[in-house]
Design a protein around this motif. Structure first.
Motif, short mmCIF file in Angstrom:
data_model
loop_
_atom_site.label_atom_id
_atom_site.label_comp_id
_atom_site.label_asym_id
_atom_site.label_seq_id
_atom_site.Cartn_x
_atom_site.Cartn_y
_atom_site.Cartn_z
N SER A 17 27.54 -43.02 77.42
CA SER A 17 27.67 -43.41 78.72
C SER A 17 26.20 -43.65 78.76
N ALA A 64 34.21 -49.04 83.19
CA ALA A 64 34.47 -48.14 83.97
C ALA A 64 33.76 -49.37 85.06
N VAL A 73 35.28 -47.71 76.77
CA VAL A 73 36.00 -47.97 77.97
C VAL A 73 35.03 -48.46 79.32
N HIS A 110 31.45 -46.53 78.48
CA HIS A 110 31.87 -45.39 77.33
C HIS A 110 32.18 -45.49 76.30
N GLY A 170 38.59 -42.09 81.07
CA GLY A 170 38.82 -42.74 80.61
C GLY A 170 39.50 -43.44 79.37
N HIS A 194 40.56 -41.84 90.29
CA HIS A 194 41.66 -42.62 90.31
C HIS A 194 42.00 -42.53 88.38
N ARG A 195 42.05 -41.17 88.49
CA ARG A 195 42.31 -40.70 86.87
C ARG A 195 43.98 -39.61 87.79
N GLU A 251 42.53 -42.78 76.41
CA GLU A 251 43.24 -41.81 75.99
C GLU A 251 43.08 -40.51 75.51
#
Length: 247
Positions: free
Chosen positions: A157, A200, A198, A205, A138, A78-79, A140
């Motif tokens: 995390s 997910a 983040v 995270h 995830g 997904h990244r 930026e």
């Protein structure tokens, strides 16, 4: 010249004390002064000649006895598209700032980096790996690049199920409480604690300093345990007020 002699008795022993005048030649004093001045000049010249040696700073490759170090960070599915779109922004600080050699291996779908003769800092490779790993989680690019500029930032995390064993709709509602409507709760925690969060799926995270991550983690754990968002908002408001007063 007469010499006076005094004799005293102490504990049955006779002690003879004498006093006499001593004549000092002025030429001897002048020669001693000149000798001390010459010694002082000699010591000063020796200090100027014996400066501390300066050695050039070792590069990362020289510090590791000429061995090249590697790091490989896998790219999740997904990244892959965000990585392709932001590849130039990721590559610029790694190459220009950290002086690393970077490539993306399309066969293994992983970002590979290694040190070179131009790499100056021995910790540049680990900083670059943390930066890319944060992006893969995830975050930026603008947030992850802070890991390169500051030394007291960390990524933590944890799973929602680590806080409380939930399943099915209960797990979904817990994740929804952490995110809030349109992400309002998450943004409130980020702004109050000066962190980046983040979410997910069921994994969370956090990026920030150690103390700020601890405050954000406590707030998220309260939401997972079932605390009403209003109570968390009030606590976050107090936290933000204390931080503004501190800084």
């Amino acid at each position: 010249m007469e010499v006076e002699t005094d004799t005293t008795s102490s504990s049955g022993n006779d002690i003879t004390m004498s006093s006499s005048h001593t004549t000092i030649d002025p030429s001897i004093i002048q020669s001693r002064i000149l000798q001390s001045d010459s010694l002082a000049k000699q010591n000063l010249n020796q200090d100027e000649d014996s400066e501390m040696p300066t050695y050039p700073k070792l590069s990362a490759q020289d510090a590791s006895s000429g061995k090249t170090e590697y790091r490989r960070i896998r790219c999740p599915a997904h990244r892959y598209t965000p990585l392709r779109e932001s590849w130039e922004q990721i590559l610029t600080p790694l190459v220009e700032y950290l002086k690393l050699q970077v490539r993306f291996n399309t066969r293994t779908r992983s970002c590979e980096m290694k040190t070179s003769a131009h790499t100056l800092d021995t910790g540049s490779l680990q900083k670059g790996a943390d930066f890319v790993s944060a992006f893969m989680l995830g975050f930026e690019v603008q947030d992850a690049v802070a890991l390169l500029r500051l030394d007291d930032l960390y990524v933590e995390s944890f799973q929602v199920t680590d806080v409380k064993l939930l399943s099915g709709d209960h797990l979904s509602r817990a994740v929804g409480r952490v995110a809030g409507q349109d992400g309002k709760t998450r943004f409130a925690i980020e702004n109050a604690t000066r962190t980046r969060i983040v979410i997910a799926d069921t994994r969370i995270h956090m990026l920030g300093s150690y103390a700020n991550i601890r405050v954000a983690r406590n707030a998220i754990c309260d939401l997972v345990m079932g605390a009403p968002p209003g109570k968390v908002y009030n606590s976050m408001r107090n936290v933000a007020k204390r931080m503004n007063e501190r800084f």
